[in-house]
Scaffold this motif. Structure first.
Motif, PDB file in Angstrom:
ATOM      1  N   PHE A 149       0.817  -1.211   0.000  1.00 29.98           N
ATOM      2  CA  PHE A 149       0.000   0.000   0.000  1.00 29.98           C
ATOM      3  C   PHE A 149       0.850   1.261   0.000  1.00 29.98           C
ATOM      4  O   PHE A 149       0.531   2.246  -0.666  1.00 29.98           O
ATOM      5  CB  PHE A 149      -0.925  -0.032   1.226  1.00 29.98           C
ATOM      6  CG  PHE A 149      -1.670   1.255   1.478  1.00 29.98           C
ATOM      7  CD1 PHE A 149      -2.570   1.742   0.544  1.00 29.98           C
ATOM      8  CD2 PHE A 149      -1.490   1.959   2.653  1.00 29.98           C
ATOM      9  CE1 PHE A 149      -3.273   2.923   0.776  1.00 29.98           C
ATOM     10  CE2 PHE A 149      -2.179   3.137   2.896  1.00 29.98           C
ATOM     11  CZ  PHE A 149      -3.076   3.624   1.955  1.00 29.98           C
ATOM     12  N   VAL A 150       1.980   1.245   0.715  1.00 29.82           N
ATOM     13  CA  VAL A 150       2.832   2.437   0.831  1.00 29.82           C
ATOM     14  C   VAL A 150       4.082   2.331  -0.025  1.00 29.82           C
ATOM     15  O   VAL A 150       4.996   3.153   0.083  1.00 29.82           O
ATOM     16  CB  VAL A 150       3.245   2.684   2.300  1.00 29.82           C
ATOM     17  CG1 VAL A 150       2.028   2.768   3.196  1.00 29.82           C
ATOM     18  CG2 VAL A 150       4.216   1.615   2.815  1.00 29.82           C
ATOM     19  N   SER A 151       4.150   1.327  -0.887  1.00 26.63           N
ATOM     20  CA  SER A 151       5.418   1.002  -1.546  1.00 26.63           C
ATOM     21  C   SER A 151       5.979   2.139  -2.390  1.00 26.63           C
ATOM     22  O   SER A 151       7.198   2.338  -2.442  1.00 26.63           O
ATOM     23  CB  SER A 151       5.262  -0.256  -2.411  1.00 26.63           C
ATOM     24  OG  SER A 151       4.262  -0.081  -3.393  1.00 26.63           O
ATOM     25  N   TYR A 152       5.118   2.892  -3.060  1.00 25.78           N
ATOM     26  CA  TYR A 152       5.626   3.970  -3.915  1.00 25.78           C
ATOM     27  C   TYR A 152       6.290   5.057  -3.074  1.00 25.78           C
ATOM     28  O   TYR A 152       7.439   5.438  -3.309  1.00 25.78           O
ATOM     29  CB  TYR A 152       4.486   4.545  -4.763  1.00 25.78           C
ATOM     30  CG  TYR A 152       4.896   5.680  -5.676  1.00 25.78           C
ATOM     31  CD1 TYR A 152       6.149   5.711  -6.269  1.00 25.78           C
ATOM     32  CD2 TYR A 152       4.015   6.718  -5.963  1.00 25.78           C
ATOM     33  CE1 TYR A 152       6.522   6.750  -7.114  1.00 25.78           C
ATOM     34  CE2 TYR A 152       4.368   7.759  -6.808  1.00 25.78           C
ATOM     35  CZ  TYR A 152       5.631   7.773  -7.377  1.00 25.78           C
ATOM     36  OH  TYR A 152       5.997   8.800  -8.212  1.00 25.78           O
ATOM     37  N   ALA A 153       5.581   5.575  -2.090  1.00 27.80           N
ATOM     38  CA  ALA A 153       6.152   6.620  -1.238  1.00 27.80           C
ATOM     39  C   ALA A 153       7.377   6.100  -0.491  1.00 27.80           C
ATOM     40  O   ALA A 153       8.392   6.803  -0.364  1.00 27.80           O
ATOM     41  CB  ALA A 153       5.106   7.120  -0.244  1.00 27.80           C
ATOM     42  N   LEU A 154       7.306   4.877  -0.010  1.00 26.29           N
ATOM     43  CA  LEU A 154       8.435   4.307   0.720  1.00 26.29           C
ATOM     44  C   LEU A 154       9.645   4.141  -0.191  1.00 26.29           C
ATOM     45  O   LEU A 154      10.790   4.392   0.215  1.00 26.29           O
ATOM     46  CB  LEU A 154       8.026   2.960   1.322  1.00 26.29           C
ATOM     47  CG  LEU A 154       9.044   2.259   2.227  1.00 26.29           C
ATOM     48  CD1 LEU A 154       9.475   3.156   3.380  1.00 26.29           C
ATOM     49  CD2 LEU A 154       8.463   0.949   2.766  1.00 26.29           C
ATOM     50  N   TYR A 155       9.403   3.733  -1.420  1.00 25.61           N
ATOM     51  CA  TYR A 155      10.492   3.598  -2.381  1.00 25.61           C
ATOM     52  C   TYR A 155      11.197   4.931  -2.612  1.00 25.61           C
ATOM     53  O   TYR A 155      12.426   5.005  -2.683  1.00 25.61           O
ATOM     54  CB  TYR A 155       9.945   3.058  -3.703  1.00 25.61           C
ATOM     55  CG  TYR A 155      10.989   2.888  -4.782  1.00 25.61           C
ATOM     56  CD1 TYR A 155      11.785   1.752  -4.821  1.00 25.61           C
ATOM     57  CD2 TYR A 155      11.186   3.869  -5.757  1.00 25.61           C
ATOM     58  CE1 TYR A 155      12.750   1.588  -5.813  1.00 25.61           C
ATOM     59  CE2 TYR A 155      12.148   3.718  -6.739  1.00 25.61           C
ATOM     60  CZ  TYR A 155      12.928   2.573  -6.767  1.00 25.61           C
ATOM     61  OH  TYR A 155      13.884   2.431  -7.735  1.00 25.61           O
ATOM     62  N   LEU A 156      10.417   5.995  -2.725  1.00 27.74           N
ATOM     63  CA  LEU A 156      10.989   7.305  -3.020  1.00 27.74           C
ATOM     64  C   LEU A 156      11.854   7.844  -1.885  1.00 27.74           C
ATOM     65  O   LEU A 156      12.878   8.490  -2.135  1.00 27.74           O
ATOM     66  CB  LEU A 156       9.869   8.306  -3.331  1.00 27.74           C
ATOM     67  CG  LEU A 156       9.060   8.064  -4.610  1.00 27.74           C
ATOM     68  CD1 LEU A 156       7.919   9.059  -4.702  1.00 27.74           C
ATOM     69  CD2 LEU A 156       9.942   8.129  -5.848  1.00 27.74           C
ATOM     70  N   ILE A 157      11.467   7.593  -0.647  1.00 25.22           N
ATOM     71  CA  ILE A 157      12.163   8.235   0.476  1.00 25.22           C
ATOM     72  C   ILE A 157      13.146   7.330   1.191  1.00 25.22           C
ATOM     73  O   ILE A 157      14.020   7.818   1.917  1.00 25.22           O
ATOM     74  CB  ILE A 157      11.161   8.779   1.518  1.00 25.22           C
ATOM     75  CG1 ILE A 157      10.415   7.635   2.212  1.00 25.22           C
ATOM     76  CG2 ILE A 157      10.196   9.762   0.878  1.00 25.22           C
ATOM     77  CD1 ILE A 157       9.534   8.076   3.365  1.00 25.22           C
ATOM     78  N   HIS A 158      13.055   6.008   0.990  1.00 25.76           N
ATOM     79  CA  HIS A 158      13.748   5.108   1.920  1.00 25.76           C
ATOM     80  C   HIS A 158      15.269   5.203   1.865  1.00 25.76           C
ATOM     81  O   HIS A 158      15.919   5.240   2.913  1.00 25.76           O
ATOM     82  CB  HIS A 158      13.308   3.660   1.671  1.00 25.76           C
ATOM     83  CG  HIS A 158      14.032   2.994   0.541  1.00 25.76           C
ATOM     84  ND1 HIS A 158      13.661   3.134  -0.780  1.00 25.76           N
ATOM     85  CD2 HIS A 158      15.136   2.194   0.528  1.00 25.76           C
ATOM     86  CE1 HIS A 158      14.486   2.451  -1.544  1.00 25.76           C
ATOM     87  NE2 HIS A 158      15.396   1.872  -0.785  1.00 25.76           N
ATOM     88  N   GLU A 159      15.855   5.209   0.657  1.00 31.10           N
ATOM     89  CA  GLU A 159      17.309   5.062   0.598  1.00 31.10           C
ATOM     90  C   GLU A 159      18.025   6.250   1.232  1.00 31.10           C
ATOM     91  O   GLU A 159      18.868   6.087   2.120  1.00 31.10           O
ATOM     92  CB  GLU A 159      17.791   4.876  -0.843  1.00 31.10           C
ATOM     93  CG  GLU A 159      19.304   4.640  -0.901  1.00 31.10           C
ATOM     94  CD  GLU A 159      19.827   4.418  -2.307  1.00 31.10           C
ATOM     95  OE1 GLU A 159      20.984   3.961  -2.439  1.00 31.10           O
ATOM     96  OE2 GLU A 159      19.101   4.700  -3.275  1.00 31.10           O
ATOM     97  N   ASN A 160      17.702   7.442   0.786  1.00 26.84           N
ATOM     98  CA  ASN A 160      18.410   8.608   1.302  1.00 26.84           C
ATOM     99  C   ASN A 160      18.230   8.780   2.805  1.00 26.84           C
ATOM    100  O   ASN A 160      19.194   8.975   3.550  1.00 26.84           O
ATOM    101  CB  ASN A 160      17.953   9.876   0.574  1.00 26.84           C
ATOM    102  CG  ASN A 160      18.751  10.119  -0.689  1.00 26.84           C
ATOM    103  OD1 ASN A 160      19.179   9.181  -1.357  1.00 26.84           O
ATOM    104  ND2 ASN A 160      18.963  11.374  -1.037  1.00 26.84           N
TER     105      ASN A 160
END
Length: 359
Positions: A281-292
């Motif tokens: 459900f949150v994968s898109y937003a999590l993908y965008l912010i997770h690494e940095n």
């Protein structure tokens, strides 16, 4: 309206977990000393194939969106409204957070670096076109640049030539890329540099997803399989050249897993459990912010935490915190911004947006 495929939501969840594990435990040993003990574990070192899983999901669902769109412009509007709100929110968040993490140079708190993500164009091409040096707000944005161009191309083909030409058209840029060495020898190095940054080499994975969708709907043709095999051979040659033959094993495994998920009730049930679908459900937003944010936080933490055993646990805790942030973005901020962009003020239920949304 076609029913939502629950196990694809869970697959998104699995894919982002793989990518997070790769970034936390394998990608940055030079920055995080504890990674030296985990970086060669296949569970972590092959986590990058989560992106290929995302690409296959995107290829699978793209025809659903195309079929429900009344024209090319409407299709692009739908894609933009799915991708842009979370990208804007994540970009601003990363921009504001950048000044708090001077320890890591990839946190780039410069206004100009907001541009590549917001227009979905890779910074290398943007730099070549403008003469101004750009960088992404996050390294993980690269796959969104590939996604956006894929949408532009397949939508144009679908609404001009027709559905049956979509798969053949996707192989064309891959063949052009594979012939780039010839073009370069003819004196067009800049042209090839631009072409190589568009991510055409990854179109093989979109094509796999497209073919599975067409097969399930009885529209697959024999020549479609030949096109996909050719695309995969081009893609595999890229990975063998850059990562060695060993890279073929995880690539083949993730492809077979994706295909099997539509035929195996056990895999479908596994991916449909609440744990995976909640993360999906949150994968898109999590993908965008997770690494940095994750790597920057871990770099800061290791200045105070001297125990390697404790540091090995920290990525799990940090990822849990980022999940909450991503949930708030997906549940509240993203739908609110989307409605503003649509020009509507009434309240609507939050859309279950994944990295590769199904509508």
């Amino acid at each position: 309206m076609q029913p939502r495929i629950t196990h694809l939501d869970g697959m998104r969840g699995l894919a982002i977990l793989m990518v997070i594990a790769y970034h936390a435990y394998a990608r940055w040993p030079e920055l995080l000393p504890f990674v030296a003990t985990t970086q060669h574990n296949p569970l972590f070192s092959f986590g990058w194939i989560g992106v290929q899983l995302f690409f296959m999901i995107s290829g699978f669902v793209i025809f659903m969106t195309l079929d429900k769109s009344q024209g090319y412009i409407i299709f692009l509007q739908k894609r933009w409204l799915r991708l842009f709100p979370a990208m804007l929110i994540a970009s601003v968040l990363l921009f504001l957070a950048g000044g708090f993490f001077p320890e890591w140079s990839l946190m780039t708190p410069y206004v100009k670096n907001l541009l590549p993500g917001l227009i979905f164009l890779n910074p290398e091409t943007l730099s070549q076109l403008t003469g101004v040096e750009f960088r992404s707000m996050a390294g993980s944005f690269w796959s969104l640049y590939v996604e956006a161009l894929f949408y532009l191309i397949i939508g144009a083909i679908y609404f001009t030539l027709g559905r049956k030409y979509c798969l053949p058209a996707l192989i064309v840029p891959m063949l052009a890329l594979s012939a780039s060495s010839v073009l370069k020898s003819l004196g067009h190095p800049l042209l090839i540099d631009v072409i190589s940054k568009f991510g055409f080499i990854h179109y093989a994975w979109f094509m796999v997803g497209c073919l599975v969708y067409e097969r399930l709907h009885g529209r697959d043709k024999l020549f479609h399989y030949g096109l996909v095999v050719l695309a995969l051979l081009i893609n595999f040659s890229y990975y063998v050249k850059n990562s060695g033959v060993i890279s073929l094993a995880p690539l083949l495994c993730v492809m077979l897993f994706f295909i099997a998920s539509f035929y195996s009730k056990q895999i479908e049930r596994f991916l449909s459990i609440r744990f995976f679908t909640a993360i999906g459900f949150v994968s898109y937003a999590l993908y965008l912010i997770h690494e940095n944010l994750m790597i920057a936080l871990l770099i800061k933490m290791q200045r105070y935490i001297k125990s390697e055993a404790v540091m090995l646990l920290m990525p799990v805790l940090v990822a849990g915190g980022l999940y909450i942030v991503a949930w708030l973005i997906t549940r509240y901020a993203e739908p609110a911004l989307r409605q503003r962009l649509k020009g509507k003020r009434q309240a609507v239920p939050a859309a279950k947006t994944g990295l590769l949304p199904p509508e």
